[in-house]
Design a protein around this motif. Structure first.
Motif, PDB file in Angstrom:
ATOM      1  N   GLY A 129       0.797  -1.218   0.000  1.00 39.24           N
ATOM      2  CA  GLY A 129       0.000   0.000   0.000  1.00 39.24           C
ATOM      3  C   GLY A 129       0.829   1.268   0.000  1.00 39.24           C
ATOM      4  O   GLY A 129       0.298   2.353  -0.149  1.00 39.24           O
ATOM      5  N   GLN A 130       2.125   1.164   0.151  1.00 34.28           N
ATOM      6  CA  GLN A 130       2.989   2.331   0.210  1.00 34.28           C
ATOM      7  C   GLN A 130       3.594   2.622  -1.160  1.00 34.28           C
ATOM      8  O   GLN A 130       3.694   1.743  -2.006  1.00 34.28           O
ATOM      9  CB  GLN A 130       4.108   2.092   1.215  1.00 34.28           C
ATOM     10  N   HIS A 131       4.012   3.851  -1.343  1.00 36.10           N
ATOM     11  CA  HIS A 131       4.653   4.230  -2.599  1.00 36.10           C
ATOM     12  C   HIS A 131       5.978   3.492  -2.719  1.00 36.10           C
ATOM     13  O   HIS A 131       6.729   3.397  -1.742  1.00 36.10           O
ATOM     14  CB  HIS A 131       4.892   5.746  -2.609  1.00 36.10           C
ATOM     15  N   PRO A 132       6.302   2.965  -3.894  1.00 39.86           N
ATOM     16  CA  PRO A 132       7.563   2.222  -4.035  1.00 39.86           C
ATOM     17  C   PRO A 132       8.813   3.072  -3.830  1.00 39.86           C
ATOM     18  O   PRO A 132       9.892   2.539  -3.580  1.00 39.86           O
ATOM     19  CB  PRO A 132       7.511   1.657  -5.455  1.00 39.86           C
ATOM     20  N   ALA A 133       8.691   4.394  -3.885  1.00 38.57           N
ATOM     21  CA  ALA A 133       9.853   5.262  -3.660  1.00 38.57           C
ATOM     22  C   ALA A 133      10.337   5.191  -2.223  1.00 38.57           C
ATOM     23  O   ALA A 133      11.463   5.591  -1.928  1.00 38.57           O
ATOM     24  CB  ALA A 133       9.521   6.706  -4.023  1.00 38.57           C
ATOM     25  N   ARG A 134       9.519   4.678  -1.308  1.00 40.58           N
ATOM     26  CA  ARG A 134       9.961   4.557   0.084  1.00 40.58           C
ATOM     27  C   ARG A 134      11.049   3.510   0.247  1.00 40.58           C
ATOM     28  O   ARG A 134      11.617   3.373   1.323  1.00 40.58           O
ATOM     29  CB  ARG A 134       8.775   4.227   0.984  1.00 40.58           C
ATOM     30  N   ALA A 135      11.379   2.775  -0.803  1.00 40.25           N
ATOM     31  CA  ALA A 135      12.447   1.782  -0.733  1.00 40.25           C
ATOM     32  C   ALA A 135      13.835   2.432  -0.730  1.00 40.25           C
ATOM     33  O   ALA A 135      14.825   1.761  -0.459  1.00 40.25           O
ATOM     34  CB  ALA A 135      12.346   0.804  -1.907  1.00 40.25           C
ATOM     35  N   VAL A 136      13.915   3.723  -1.032  1.00 42.00           N
ATOM     36  CA  VAL A 136      15.205   4.431  -1.042  1.00 42.00           C
ATOM     37  C   VAL A 136      15.170   5.545   0.008  1.00 42.00           C
ATOM     38  O   VAL A 136      14.104   6.048   0.345  1.00 42.00           O
ATOM     39  CB  VAL A 136      15.526   5.026  -2.433  1.00 42.00           C
ATOM     40  N   PRO A 137      16.324   5.951   0.537  1.00 40.48           N
ATOM     41  CA  PRO A 137      16.346   7.070   1.495  1.00 40.48           C
ATOM     42  C   PRO A 137      15.940   8.383   0.811  1.00 40.48           C
ATOM     43  O   PRO A 137      16.147   8.567  -0.384  1.00 40.48           O
ATOM     44  CB  PRO A 137      17.798   7.135   1.953  1.00 40.48           C
TER      45      PRO A 137
END
Length: 105
Positions: free
Chosen positions: A21-29
């Protein structure tokens, strides 16, 4: 006496599915607010978490994960102008955002 519960580390693939459910950009700092990977972006003064990532984080994610159809660069390489110079302020072409979203898990 309390029983101890030991947990095993979670595989990255499973972790990404649970955070669907989260944006995939949260995988990077986040380069803007310095939020760690998999943590929400936050306001720098108050520390209040934001519902969506900063635009700089989304650009960093797109640059890290997708090839750019406009300037033909590979992942991790910044987008370029037609003269070969990097775009100002680490900007990313709009088609690279689309390519990153199409290939997101």
């Amino acid at each position: 006496m309390t029983a101890r519960r030991y947990t095993a580390p979670m595989p990255d693939e499973l972790r990404h599915r649970l955070r669907a459910g989260q944006h995939p950009a949260r995988a990077v700092p986040c380069p803007h607010c310095q939020a760690h990977a998999h943590r929400p972006c936050q306001l720098r003064k108050s520390g209040r978490p934001l519902p969506q990532p900063h635009q700089q984080r989304i650009a960093a994610w797109a640059q890290l994960t997708a090839c750019c159809p406009d300037c033909q660069v590979t992942p991790t390489v910044p987008c370029r102008t037609p003269q070969g110079w990097p775009l100002p302020d680490h900007a990313v072409h709009a088609r690279r955002y689309q390519e990153a979203e199409d290939t997101a898990p």
